[in-house]
Design a protein around this motif. Structure first.
Motif, PDB file in Angstrom:
ATOM      1  N   ARG A  67      56.192  28.941  36.540  1.00  0.00           N
ATOM      2  CA  ARG A  67      55.160  28.662  35.656  1.00  0.00           C
ATOM      3  C   ARG A  67      54.278  27.878  36.543  1.00  0.00           C
ATOM      4  O   ARG A  67      54.526  27.375  37.762  1.00  0.00           O
ATOM      5  CB  ARG A  67      56.027  27.356  35.094  1.00  0.00           C
ATOM      6  N   ILE A  68      52.895  28.032  36.381  1.00  0.00           N
ATOM      7  CA  ILE A  68      51.819  27.553  37.078  1.00  0.00           C
ATOM      8  C   ILE A  68      51.147  26.495  36.267  1.00  0.00           C
ATOM      9  O   ILE A  68      50.628  26.920  35.038  1.00  0.00           O
ATOM     10  CB  ILE A  68      50.890  28.767  37.613  1.00  0.00           C
ATOM     11  N   ALA A  69      51.066  25.263  36.643  1.00  0.00           N
ATOM     12  CA  ALA A  69      50.578  24.123  35.584  1.00  0.00           C
ATOM     13  C   ALA A  69      51.239  24.148  34.811  1.00  0.00           C
ATOM     14  O   ALA A  69      50.613  24.065  33.578  1.00  0.00           O
ATOM     15  CB  ALA A  69      48.903  24.565  35.389  1.00  0.00           C
ATOM     16  N   GLY A  70      52.617  24.427  34.721  1.00  0.00           N
ATOM     17  CA  GLY A  70      53.497  24.247  33.454  1.00  0.00           C
ATOM     18  C   GLY A  70      53.522  25.470  32.428  1.00  0.00           C
ATOM     19  O   GLY A  70      54.028  25.474  31.531  1.00  0.00           O
ATOM     20  N   LYS A  71      52.789  26.641  32.738  1.00  0.00           N
ATOM     21  CA  LYS A  71      52.728  27.791  31.552  1.00  0.00           C
ATOM     22  C   LYS A  71      52.798  28.928  32.567  1.00  0.00           C
ATOM     23  O   LYS A  71      52.864  29.149  33.631  1.00  0.00           O
ATOM     24  CB  LYS A  71      51.158  27.955  31.278  1.00  0.00           C
ATOM     25  N   ARG A  72      53.547  29.837  31.663  1.00  0.00           N
ATOM     26  CA  ARG A  72      53.886  31.440  32.097  1.00  0.00           C
ATOM     27  C   ARG A  72      52.450  32.019  32.260  1.00  0.00           C
ATOM     28  O   ARG A  72      51.396  31.596  31.483  1.00  0.00           O
ATOM     29  CB  ARG A  72      54.570  32.120  31.181  1.00  0.00           C
ATOM     30  N   ALA A  73      52.158  32.703  33.696  1.00  0.00           N
ATOM     31  CA  ALA A  73      51.011  33.051  33.871  1.00  0.00           C
ATOM     32  C   ALA A  73      50.765  34.395  32.898  1.00  0.00           C
ATOM     33  O   ALA A  73      51.653  34.925  32.282  1.00  0.00           O
ATOM     34  CB  ALA A  73      50.997  33.958  35.013  1.00  0.00           C
ATOM     35  N   ALA A  74      49.172  34.646  32.471  1.00  0.00           N
ATOM     36  CA  ALA A  74      48.917  35.338  31.327  1.00  0.00           C
ATOM     37  C   ALA A  74      48.869  37.022  32.226  1.00  0.00           C
ATOM     38  O   ALA A  74      48.760  38.059  31.287  1.00  0.00           O
ATOM     39  CB  ALA A  74      47.708  35.261  30.885  1.00  0.00           C
ATOM     40  N   ALA A  75      48.885  36.950  33.603  1.00  0.00           N
ATOM     41  CA  ALA A  75      49.132  38.348  34.025  1.00  0.00           C
ATOM     42  C   ALA A  75      49.701  38.192  35.499  1.00  0.00           C
ATOM     43  O   ALA A  75      49.963  37.122  35.917  1.00  0.00           O
ATOM     44  CB  ALA A  75      47.493  38.615  34.631  1.00  0.00           C
ATOM     45  N   VAL A  76      50.387  39.172  35.808  1.00  0.00           N
ATOM     46  CA  VAL A  76      51.131  39.370  36.922  1.00  0.00           C
ATOM     47  C   VAL A  76      50.677  40.626  37.909  1.00  0.00           C
ATOM     48  O   VAL A  76      50.318  41.622  37.258  1.00  0.00           O
ATOM     49  CB  VAL A  76      52.554  39.615  36.717  1.00  0.00           C
ATOM     50  N   TYR A  77      50.083  40.386  39.031  1.00  0.00           N
ATOM     51  CA  TYR A  77      49.890  41.717  39.819  1.00  0.00           C
ATOM     52  C   TYR A  77      50.719  42.111  40.583  1.00  0.00           C
ATOM     53  O   TYR A  77      51.571  41.594  41.502  1.00  0.00           O
ATOM     54  CB  TYR A  77      48.730  41.113  40.822  1.00  0.00           C
ATOM     55  N   VAL A  78      50.791  43.440  40.820  1.00  0.00           N
ATOM     56  CA  VAL A  78      51.856  44.186  41.328  1.00  0.00           C
ATOM     57  C   VAL A  78      51.063  45.069  42.454  1.00  0.00           C
ATOM     58  O   VAL A  78      50.358  45.822  42.062  1.00  0.00           O
ATOM     59  CB  VAL A  78      52.614  44.857  40.803  1.00  0.00           C
ATOM     60  N   LEU A  79      51.174  44.857  43.863  1.00  0.00           N
ATOM     61  CA  LEU A  79      50.591  45.574  44.961  1.00  0.00           C
ATOM     62  C   LEU A  79      51.231  46.787  45.068  1.00  0.00           C
ATOM     63  O   LEU A  79      52.197  46.989  45.644  1.00  0.00           O
ATOM     64  CB  LEU A  79      50.326  44.641  46.048  1.00  0.00           C
ATOM     65  N   THR A  80      50.811  47.975  44.395  1.00  0.00           N
ATOM     66  CA  THR A  80      51.325  49.203  44.626  1.00  0.00           C
ATOM     67  C   THR A  80      50.961  49.836  45.729  1.00  0.00           C
ATOM     68  O   THR A  80      51.639  50.718  46.223  1.00  0.00           O
ATOM     69  CB  THR A  80      51.064  50.140  43.312  1.00  0.00           C
ATOM     70  N   ASN A  81      49.506  49.575  46.274  1.00  0.00           N
ATOM     71  CA  ASN A  81      48.641  50.277  47.251  1.00  0.00           C
ATOM     72  C   ASN A  81      48.843  51.849  47.112  1.00  0.00           C
ATOM     73  O   ASN A  81      48.928  52.707  48.205  1.00  0.00           O
ATOM     74  CB  ASN A  81      49.749  50.034  48.744  1.00  0.00           C
ATOM     75  N   THR A  82      48.781  52.354  45.928  1.00  0.00           N
ATOM     76  CA  THR A  82      48.717  53.714  45.778  1.00  0.00           C
ATOM     77  C   THR A  82      47.643  54.513  46.073  1.00  0.00           C
ATOM     78  O   THR A  82      47.712  55.788  46.058  1.00  0.00           O
ATOM     79  CB  THR A  82      49.100  53.906  44.384  1.00  0.00           C
ATOM     80  N   ARG A  83      46.415  53.729  46.299  1.00  0.00           N
ATOM     81  CA  ARG A  83      45.319  54.488  47.095  1.00  0.00           C
ATOM     82  C   ARG A  83      45.490  55.092  48.476  1.00  0.00           C
ATOM     83  O   ARG A  83      44.783  56.014  48.739  1.00  0.00           O
ATOM     84  CB  ARG A  83      44.079  53.495  46.959  1.00  0.00           C
ATOM     85  N   SER A  84      46.546  54.630  49.068  1.00  0.00           N
ATOM     86  CA  SER A  84      47.038  55.092  50.232  1.00  0.00           C
ATOM     87  C   SER A  84      47.966  56.142  50.343  1.00  0.00           C
ATOM     88  O   SER A  84      48.548  56.823  51.565  1.00  0.00           O
ATOM     89  CB  SER A  84      47.259  53.805  51.182  1.00  0.00           C
ATOM     90  N   LEU A  85      48.563  56.658  49.046  1.00  0.00           N
ATOM     91  CA  LEU A  85      49.598  57.539  48.962  1.00  0.00           C
ATOM     92  C   LEU A  85      49.106  58.832  48.486  1.00  0.00           C
ATOM     93  O   LEU A  85      47.875  58.832  47.774  1.00  0.00           O
ATOM     94  CB  LEU A  85      50.627  57.102  48.159  1.00  0.00           C
TER      95      LEU A  85
END
Length: 495
Positions: A67-85
């Motif tokens: 929880r950030i400022a008491g709320k669930r985040a509306a988005a979650v970033y996942v660093l896949t780094n697939t541009r290097s794959l």
């Protein structure tokens, strides 16, 4: 010369749209956006969101429970780094992210939507990544994807889409079709079309036809009230089926917010969409306000290490080289260490250890920049060029990992997409972080590592192709100012 104001003169004027309208719609939907970021620079347009460099089930549990400022985040970033794959590795990584995020979401009672975040200059694995996301989600939830929404624009960095054509804006305001820029000649991800519908047909090998694309131009986005344009956008998407390409114009933040309201309405009506986007889309899609750049005291906390800061430069685009030159010109006390690419490729393994020893020693007395030699080395084919880039990035990672073990930097700035991704996940071993905000208006993000050896060290993600010639020097100067102030205070006390 193509002038932006002349192109825009044929469309309705831009009008304000409050971010709160979008945020309220997102809350009402209960949906969380999982952003598969093919390098870490996608976070530069957002603030106060969780970032993962690992995508195990427990990582998503942490993100959905956090929880950030008491709320669930509306988005979650996942660093896949697939541009290097390579393509097969990129597809496998996308599948794993979708599978584990959906499993964690079922446990948490959260509904997800998926965004494939990539380059605003159209480089990356397309349509492979949105297709893989759609295939995997369909296999798990039984719902086919109706449309793939393509929004590469990044106005803060000078990339805009007008009339379905994607442009890069020069310093003098002139627009260049993006296929005529250096980015389109990328050794791995080059392309020939600036008209996005044609780009889709080109990159899909004709599997998706340009004539079948739905184009949401500024005439549709800017007509009427936000509610009226949202309904018009949703109406336009009624015919989307079997991953119809949907291309959207974007010039301003208000355009993104109008688009977000329309996409929300389309999803409310039952459409399932996957997004392929540039950095600011997520900010607009979740209704987040544009954030002011972080100040020195916000960027570097009082408990940060007292050594010098480390800047790592791996990108070879022309802008990065000019930014490095400006940094060296303005920051006279900066210690400079070069990682020689030719020595790496020749198999000189001792070069990495020697470089790390120099960096660690120099950090004890001040700020340090370590950069790859500026002559770009490529192979005769895209796969070979990608392999070279990965070897060089791996060497930079090793330098940072060795340096961190010997001397904790006060801050770390990583310049370049592949560079910043590998430094985060492997050099600093950041698994979970919170993106705190931008260092410059709309660009360059600062992460707060939440655990591991880099906890307490501000980490700055700086894309290779954003900012002006002075931007890197501006960021390093801002991060260095608090250390200089502390040193001056110490000198006064000693006097």
């Amino acid at each position: 010369m193509i002038l932006e104001h002349e192109l825009l003169s044929t469309f309705p004027a831009d009008t304000p749209v409050p971010a709160r309208l979008v945020a309220d719609a997102v809350v009402a939907s209960g949906r969380v956006l999982v952003v598969l970021d093919d390098d870490p620079t996608g976070t530069q347009s957002v603030a106060d969101l969780p970032v993962l460099t690992s995508w195990e089930l427990d990582d998503f549990r942490w993100a959905f429970e956090n929880r950030i400022a008491g709320k669930r985040a509306a988005a979650v970033y996942v660093l896949t780094n697939t541009r290097s794959l390579d393509p097969s590795e990129a597809a496998a990584r996308n599948r794993a992210v979708v599978e584990n995020s959906l499993a964690a979401a079922r446990e948490a009672g959260v509904e997800l939507a998926f965004t494939s975040r990539s380059d605003s200059t159209l480089r990356g694995h397309f349509p492979l990544e949105p297709d893989t996301i759609a295939d995997t989600a369909h296999a798990l939830d039984g719902r086919p994807t109706d449309g793939v929404v393509i929004v590469p624009a990044f106005p803060d960095a000078g990339r805009v889409t007008i009339g379905g054509t994607h442009y890069a804006r020069a310093a003098d305001g002139a627009l260049t079709p993006v296929a005529e820029t250096e980015f389109a000649r990328d050794a791995t991800f080059g392309y020939a079309n600036s008209v996005l519908a044609d780009y889709v047909e080109e990159k899909s090998g004709g599997r998706y036809q340009a004539a079948d694309a739905i184009v949401l131009d500024l005439g549709r986005l800017r007509t009427g009230t936000p509610a009226e344009s949202a309904a018009a956008i949703a109406d336009a998407l009624e015919g989307a089926t079997q991953r119809t390409p949907i291309v959207a114009d974007t010039v301003t933040e208000n355009d993104l917010r109008r688009l977000a309201l329309g996409l929300d309405e389309a999803e409310r009506r039952g459409k399932k969409l996957v997004y392929r986007v540039g950095p600011p889309f997520v900010r607009g899609r979740i209704g987040q306000e544009e954030r002011e750049p972080l100040g020195p005291d916000q960027a570097v906390g009082a408990d940060a290490p007292r050594h010098g800061g480390l800047t790592v430069v791996g990108s070879h685009v022309g802008l990065t080289t000019r930014q490095l030159e400006a940094l060296l010109r303005r920051h006279r006390a900066l210690k400079v260490v070069e990682l020689d690419v030719e020595r790496l490729l020749a198999g000189d393994d001792a070069h990495v250890a020697e470089t790390a020893e120099r960096v660690a020693a120099d950090l004890a007395v001040g700020d340090v920049v370590v950069h790859t030699s500026r002559s770009l080395v490529t192979a005769s084919n895209p796969a070979g060029s990608l392999a070279i880039a990965r070897k060089v990035s791996g060497a930079l990672v090793d330098v940072v990992r060795r340096t961190l073990a010997a001397s904790r930097p006060r801050f770390v700035v990583a310049k370049g997409g592949i560079t910043s991704s590998d430094i985060a996940a492997h050099g600093l071993q950041i698994r979970r972080a919170i993106v705190r905000g931008p260092m410059l208006p709309g660009i360059v993000s600062l992460w707060e590592p939440m655990e591991g050896p880099a906890q307490g060290i501000p980490y700055v993600v700086f894309a290779g192709n954003v900012g002006d010639d002075e931007s890197l020097a501006d960021v390093v100067e801002k991060l260095s100012v608090t250390m200089r102030g502390a040193q001056q205070q110490k000198e006064l006390i000693n006097d």
